[in-house]
Design a protein around this motif. Sequence first.
Motif, PDB file in Angstrom:
ATOM      1  N   SER B  69       0.701  -1.174  -0.063  1.00  0.00           N
ATOM      2  CA  SER B  69       0.126   0.005  -0.052  1.00  0.00           C
ATOM      3  C   SER B  69       1.015   1.195   0.040  1.00  0.00           C
ATOM      4  CB  SER B  69      -0.825   0.103   1.255  1.00  0.00           C
ATOM      5  OG  SER B  69      -1.867  -1.013   1.356  1.00  0.00           O
ATOM      6  N   THR B  70       2.015   1.102   0.537  1.00  0.00           N
ATOM      7  CA  THR B  70       3.070   2.502   0.616  1.00  0.00           C
ATOM      8  C   THR B  70       3.779   2.277  -0.523  1.00  0.00           C
ATOM      9  OG1 THR B  70       4.910   1.209   1.643  1.00  0.00           O
ATOM     10  CG2 THR B  70       3.245   2.088   2.977  1.00  0.00           C
ATOM     11  N   ALA B 196       0.070   5.711  -4.090  1.00  0.00           N
ATOM     12  CA  ALA B 196       0.269   4.811  -2.887  1.00  0.00           C
ATOM     13  C   ALA B 196       0.095   5.603  -1.503  1.00  0.00           C
ATOM     14  CB  ALA B 196       1.956   4.703  -2.618  1.00  0.00           C
ATOM     15  N   ALA B 197      -0.131   5.036  -0.527  1.00  0.00           N
ATOM     16  CA  ALA B 197      -0.465   5.608   0.859  1.00  0.00           C
ATOM     17  C   ALA B 197       0.818   5.728   1.767  1.00  0.00           C
ATOM     18  CB  ALA B 197      -1.542   4.837   1.673  1.00  0.00           C
ATOM     19  N   VAL B 198       1.276   7.004   1.699  1.00  0.00           N
ATOM     20  CA  VAL B 198       2.747   7.340   2.149  1.00  0.00           C
ATOM     21  C   VAL B 198       2.537   8.569   2.929  1.00  0.00           C
ATOM     22  CG1 VAL B 198       4.099   6.157   0.433  1.00  0.00           C
ATOM     23  CG2 VAL B 198       3.337   8.446   0.170  1.00  0.00           C
ATOM     24  N   GLY B 199       1.086   9.091   3.106  1.00  0.00           N
ATOM     25  CA  GLY B 199       0.972  10.579   3.887  1.00  0.00           C
ATOM     26  C   GLY B 199       1.005  11.545   2.766  1.00  0.00           C
ATOM     27  N   ASN B 207      -5.090   9.580  -0.654  1.00  0.00           N
ATOM     28  CA  ASN B 207      -5.158   8.577  -1.496  1.00  0.00           C
ATOM     29  C   ASN B 207      -5.797   7.191  -0.447  1.00  0.00           C
ATOM     30  OD1 ASN B 207      -3.938   9.233  -3.697  1.00  0.00           O
ATOM     31  ND2 ASN B 207      -1.973   8.563  -2.882  1.00  0.00           N
TER      32      ASN B 207
ATOM     33  N   GLY C  41      -0.252  15.221   7.358  1.00  0.00           N
ATOM     34  CA  GLY C  41       0.568  14.908   6.178  1.00  0.00           C
ATOM     35  C   GLY C  41       1.362  13.718   6.117  1.00  0.00           C
ATOM     36  N   THR C  43       0.439  10.937   8.165  1.00  0.00           N
ATOM     37  CA  THR C  43      -0.331   9.902   8.562  1.00  0.00           C
ATOM     38  C   THR C  43      -0.943   8.987   7.851  1.00  0.00           C
ATOM     39  OG1 THR C  43      -0.784  11.135  10.717  1.00  0.00           O
ATOM     40  CG2 THR C  43      -2.083   9.511  10.321  1.00  0.00           C
ATOM     41  N   ASP C  62      -3.929   9.856   4.111  1.00  0.00           N
ATOM     42  CA  ASP C  62      -4.043   8.518   3.506  1.00  0.00           C
ATOM     43  C   ASP C  62      -4.602   7.326   4.280  1.00  0.00           C
ATOM     44  OD1 ASP C  62      -3.143   9.788   1.364  1.00  0.00           O
ATOM     45  OD2 ASP C  62      -0.955   8.782   1.143  1.00  0.00           O
ATOM     46  N   LEU C  82       7.541   2.622   6.257  1.00  0.00           N
ATOM     47  CA  LEU C  82       7.625   3.938   6.494  1.00  0.00           C
ATOM     48  C   LEU C  82       7.744   4.231   8.104  1.00  0.00           C
ATOM     49  CD1 LEU C  82       4.344   4.938   4.560  1.00  0.00           C
ATOM     50  CD2 LEU C  82       6.590   4.985   3.642  1.00  0.00           C
ATOM     51  N   ASN C  85       6.676   7.524   9.464  1.00  0.00           N
ATOM     52  CA  ASN C  85       5.154   8.144   9.410  1.00  0.00           C
ATOM     53  C   ASN C  85       4.336   7.683  10.559  1.00  0.00           C
ATOM     54  OD1 ASN C  85       6.051   8.435   6.472  1.00  0.00           O
ATOM     55  ND2 ASN C  85       3.978   8.524   5.917  1.00  0.00           N
TER      56      ASN C  85
END
Lengths: 179, 356, 245
Positions: B69-70, B196-199, B207, C41, C43, C62, C82, C85
């Motif tokens: 997902s990232t 992608a879900a990275v923030g 996203n 931003g 999270t 996200d 990540l 994050n």
Amino acid sequence: MAHHEIVIAGFGGQGLLFIGKILAYAGLVEKRQLSWLPSYGPEMRGGTANCNVILSDDPVGSPIVQHPNVLIVMNTPSLDKYESAVVPGGKIFVDSTLISRKVERSDVDVYYIPATQMAKDLELGNLANMILLGSVIRETKCIREETVEEALKHVIPARKANLMDVNLKAIQAGKDYRP
Amino acid sequence: MSETVLMKGNEALAEAAILAGCRHYFGYPITPQTEVAAYMAKKMPKIGGTFLQAESEIAAINMVYGVASTGHPAMTSSSSPGISLKTEGISYLAGADLPALIINVQRGGPGLGGIQPSQSDYYLVTRGPGHGDFHVLVFAPSSVQEMADLTGRALHLAWKYRMPAMLLADGTMGQMMEPVRLPEPCNAFGDDNPWAAVGTGMKRPHNIITSLDLSAETLEKKNIERFERYKTIEENEPLWEEYMMDDAEICIVSCGITARVSRNAIVEARKQGIKVGMLRPITLWPFPKKALAAAADKVNAFLCVEMNMGQMKDDVELAIRCRKPVALCNRVGGMIPTPDEVLEHIKKIAEGGIEA
Amino acid sequence: MIVFEKPHALTDTPLHYCPGCTHGIVHRLVAEAIDELGIEGRTVGIAPVGCSVLAYNYFNCDMIEAAHGRAPAVATGVKRALPDNIVFAYQGDGDLASIGMCETVSTAARGENLTIIFINNAIYGMTGGQMAPTSLLGQVTQTSPYGRDPKTQGYPIRVCELLATLDAPAYLERVTVNNVKNVRNAKRAIKKAFQNQIDGKGFSFIEVLSACPTNWGMTPQKALQWIDEAMIPQYPLGVFRDKEA
């Protein structure tokens, strides 16, 4: 055209896979085609174990050895299991310290080596497997004598390099043995 | 090109995944693929990657889902019973259009089955392993070299098409050592993954990674679009190898270890004057249908050599529209057919004794 | 003039929750914490399966939708990929304490540096009111029509207490949102659970006793009372682990 299909069989813990690895690495050094296939599973832990090695000038088809032309056995159940599978004219190497019976077939060459007893007498610990390997190299020429040392370097980790000499000594003892 | 080394299949695929840029591995111990986990446990911490022994196969595939997902490449490995558990996660990966690599070193089943090699997950993985309409890319290596090469390819294509890919090996392929040249290191993944879900970085709308769509209309549309993508893959990505097919009258179809066994039988049959060759599917999905259809124009009969009850035989018959008889030479439960058994089947077909 | 504003971390999408459901309050508290800590931003949130399955439409960060019970595993994957994050999972009682208990316990035992918000309303809401692992003894649900009978249906699971037997978790607290005072306390706890993650303190877990008037068959007001009368005696509020304290 050299083509060796080798089965090494006995109990888990006798160093059967180790013999196979030296043969395989020697094949790698000699740039030959090869495969190494162990039995796996619970039998690795003390039961019967075996290892199939194919060394060839041609690409290896099945890595499973159905009809070996070289058989190395280190216990009686393994001899019972594989004796009939060996191709006519093949070679059987028997640790005669551990296997008291004789090979029944007459169409194969048999080499009886009291490897376990020799290892004890020569203070070579549990290197009966290497003594057998020495004999196999001499009688089958499946790998070149001069590549053995390089193969050993691949198989023996650097931190155990002190074991190199004793392994070479055991192989030499196997080469020198005459019944 | 790197030098030739000796490696077990399981270790070669693990190293190949690292060389392809994969830095996240999640797994659960199961024979006969535990070497993959052991290799990753040693290697990943040294290169700043993740090795995590998950609490279950289910957790492992969902950790892969999290990493995917990232936008980072992730993989898991298991053997047949563990793959059953992973099917939930695989379905979600497919539904959320996420790339991932799943290794399946097959063993005999059903149930707990055994630990000896098998090809009996063929149906499971080629039909879409999980609920819903979907496919995963399936690669069937037949040598240690292919264990390495196809791992890289599987990761690359999973990424290209944003879908899960599976390397479908068996216990023999995993445990055997052969000389192998490892691929050069590469990064097939790219750093720019706008989905992608990275923030959000407070710079774009959020996203959402999801497989849920409560509107039947749009869910239908998504499924149809996904299958458009699958059509492209079926057009462009089938891989197969032909062996002695030029003048063949009998065509063996076999993959993985049984293809190796079949080679021996073909060499022996040729010595006896029987014109037999082999078409070895390397991708099982997409299945090399066109190549088989073309072979059906030339040969008199097919022989599937498999370690299951004839699962691939169905696909062969479909691919050739049952125009030629298809025989089966099989062993199951962890047994491997011998070259002699395959040869017997070849001879029987050559003598006209086919039972399709 | 004081204007009561919607937190930035919430989207403009209207919530789908039933009247009197406390999901909306908890969503807001999470969003306020994200706003106040300035982490929107960076999270990534994980939504569960259950009533809050569509939470991904409500948070502006996200979002990832996980399979039923697997949010902690998905969150683990995200956090490993990540590490800088902020990662949170938002889960209900069926998701977290029944089908996903293995993932819950294992993620807590590893001490993953992430935040879990656990909505305990003692019932399966989305599927229409079946018995949950946290349903009370005697509680009538669709699948315990004669009341939960411990002889055949066992006892409710106290998740905070269970996780408190583990060494790794940094912070475990049970709160509720059935009155203003309790909402304020819940806000403090949720914010701390995010702050812990920012500070790298490890696994932080907030259980929120919540109301489900629809499936409890009560008015919203009665449901909030029922939290006091029936739930808190079974699930006492308080801190079960705070490594700082």
